[in-house]
Scaffold this active site. Structure first.
Site, PDB file in Angstrom:
ATOM      1  N   ASP A 138      -3.365  -6.741   7.613  1.00 46.64           N
ATOM      2  CA  ASP A 138      -5.408  -6.579   7.599  1.00 46.64           C
ATOM      3  C   ASP A 138      -6.099  -7.360   6.347  1.00 46.64           C
ATOM      4  O   ASP A 138      -6.950  -7.185   5.943  1.00 46.64           O
ATOM      5  CB  ASP A 138      -6.178  -5.091   8.048  1.00 46.64           C
ATOM      6  CG  ASP A 138      -5.439  -4.188   7.697  1.00 46.64           C
ATOM      7  OD1 ASP A 138      -4.624  -4.989   6.300  1.00 46.64           O
ATOM      8  OD2 ASP A 138      -5.660  -3.524   8.072  1.00 46.64           O
ATOM      9  N   ASP A 148       0.475 -10.225   0.395  1.00 46.16           N
ATOM     10  CA  ASP A 148      -0.904 -10.030   1.314  1.00 46.16           C
ATOM     11  C   ASP A 148      -2.163 -10.379  -0.680  1.00 46.16           C
ATOM     12  O   ASP A 148      -2.419 -11.760  -0.804  1.00 46.16           O
ATOM     13  CB  ASP A 148      -1.898  -8.454   0.633  1.00 46.16           C
ATOM     14  CG  ASP A 148      -1.835  -8.770   2.691  1.00 46.16           C
ATOM     15  OD1 ASP A 148      -2.091  -9.391   3.761  1.00 46.16           O
ATOM     16  OD2 ASP A 148      -1.420  -7.665   2.945  1.00 46.16           O
ATOM     17  N   GLY A 193       1.492  -5.331   1.295  1.00 45.93           N
ATOM     18  CA  GLY A 193       0.805  -5.908   1.398  1.00 45.93           C
ATOM     19  C   GLY A 193       1.050  -6.389   0.058  1.00 45.93           C
ATOM     20  O   GLY A 193      -0.133  -7.742  -0.414  1.00 45.93           O
ATOM     21  N   ILE A 236       0.680  -1.450   0.074  1.00 40.64           N
ATOM     22  CA  ILE A 236       0.310   0.078   0.360  1.00 40.64           C
ATOM     23  C   ILE A 236       0.755   1.264   0.546  1.00 40.64           C
ATOM     24  O   ILE A 236       1.670   1.397   1.124  1.00 40.64           O
ATOM     25  CB  ILE A 236      -0.844  -0.282   0.923  1.00 40.64           C
ATOM     26  CG1 ILE A 236      -1.948   0.996   0.463  1.00 40.64           C
ATOM     27  CG2 ILE A 236      -0.480   0.646   2.377  1.00 40.64           C
ATOM     28  CD1 ILE A 236      -3.274   1.339   2.124  1.00 40.64           C
TER      29      ILE A 236
END
Length: 268
Positions: A151, A123, A120, A65
């Site tokens: 998250d 992720d 990220g 991100i």
């Protein structure tokens, strides 16, 4: 389709999706998150695509991100603390959605990783079907060094890809895992000496998959994802229902005929 933060090409049923913010190490701003979701949803419906290769331009695969977006995530103009928290929760769901779109895409997604796969980025690759890297690539769950809990899906998916103890070590320490180690622990299927070799080999794998029955490939991905998240009994029940619906297909007949005629099958 033209995109601001991605390059997209389709050839011989293989889609090449490429992060294209090399000046920011392919860190994803809001536009990139929005475009990633749109791309995978569009490719899911595109009959000219049977397999997808995800890679990055420049020195790194993806730095996760964009920090500017991250700093703005929690700044909502709400006096009520409860409503601010509610909006933050909704924003997290919005950032999870593009990564979910990779996993939910009915076509297999292959990640070809060089340079950094950070925060990220982990992720994202955790939602892919297969991962390949260069020897000098590195993977890091960087959120721990930013005072955050990852998250967007790493903790939900990564322990089902690599040994849970290794996943926890990566999560608690934020250390770099090299391409060679990633291969050893099962994070990647294979590590290559350089990006050019990796890309060539990944394309061969993608072309191999693209030559198979597209109905069967989509079904195989659906069954593998369902089985990962359910009991054996639930998985077998779902499998029986799936084949009751999908087994008797033109692809099945073409595969049988090609075998008998000693030729390569051609699927529409």
């Amino acid at each position: 389709m033209a995109f601001e933060t991605f390059e997209l090409t389709i050839e011989n049923y293989v889609a090449q999706v490429i992060f294209n913010r090399p000046e920011r190490a392919n860190a994803l701003n809001q536009k990139a998150w929005d475009e990633m979701k749109a791309i995978f949803e569009e490719l899911d419906e595109n009959d000219e695509v049977r397999v997808i290769v995800l890679s990055g331009n420049g020195k790194h695969f993806c730095a996760g991100i964009d920090l500017e977006l991250l700093m703005n995530v929690a700044q909502f103009a709400q006096k009520c603390e409860g409503r601010r928290r509610e909006k933050l929760r909704k924003k997290v769901f919005e950032l999870q959605a593009p990564i979910n779109a990779i996993e939910q895409c009915s076509k297999p997604v292959i990640a070809a990783i060089h340079g950094g796969c950070i925060g990220g980025g982990v992720d994202i690759i955790s939602a892919c079907d297969m991962r390949y890297s260069t020897d000098d690539a590195f993977f890091t769950i960087k959120e721990i060094d930013m005072g955050m809990v990852a998250d967007l899906g790493t903790f939900q998916r990564l322990p089902k890809i690599i040994p849970p103890g290794i996943a926890r070590e990566m999560a608690y320490t934020g250390r770099n895992v090299s391409g060679k180690e990633a291969e050893r622990i099962g994070l990647t299927n294979r590590s290559f000496p350089d990006a050019e070799t990796m890309q060539a080999e990944v394309v061969k794998i993608a072309q191999n998959i693209a030559a198979k029955s597209p109905l069967s490939i989509r079904g195989t991905k659906a069954i593998l994802n369902h089985s990962r998240d359910h009991s054996v009994a639930d998985g077998l029940d779902y499998m029986a229902t799936w084949n009751a619906a999908m087994l008797l297909s033109d692809d099945l007949m073409e595969a049988f005929q090609a075998k008998m005629q000693k030729r390569d099958a051609v699927f529409l």
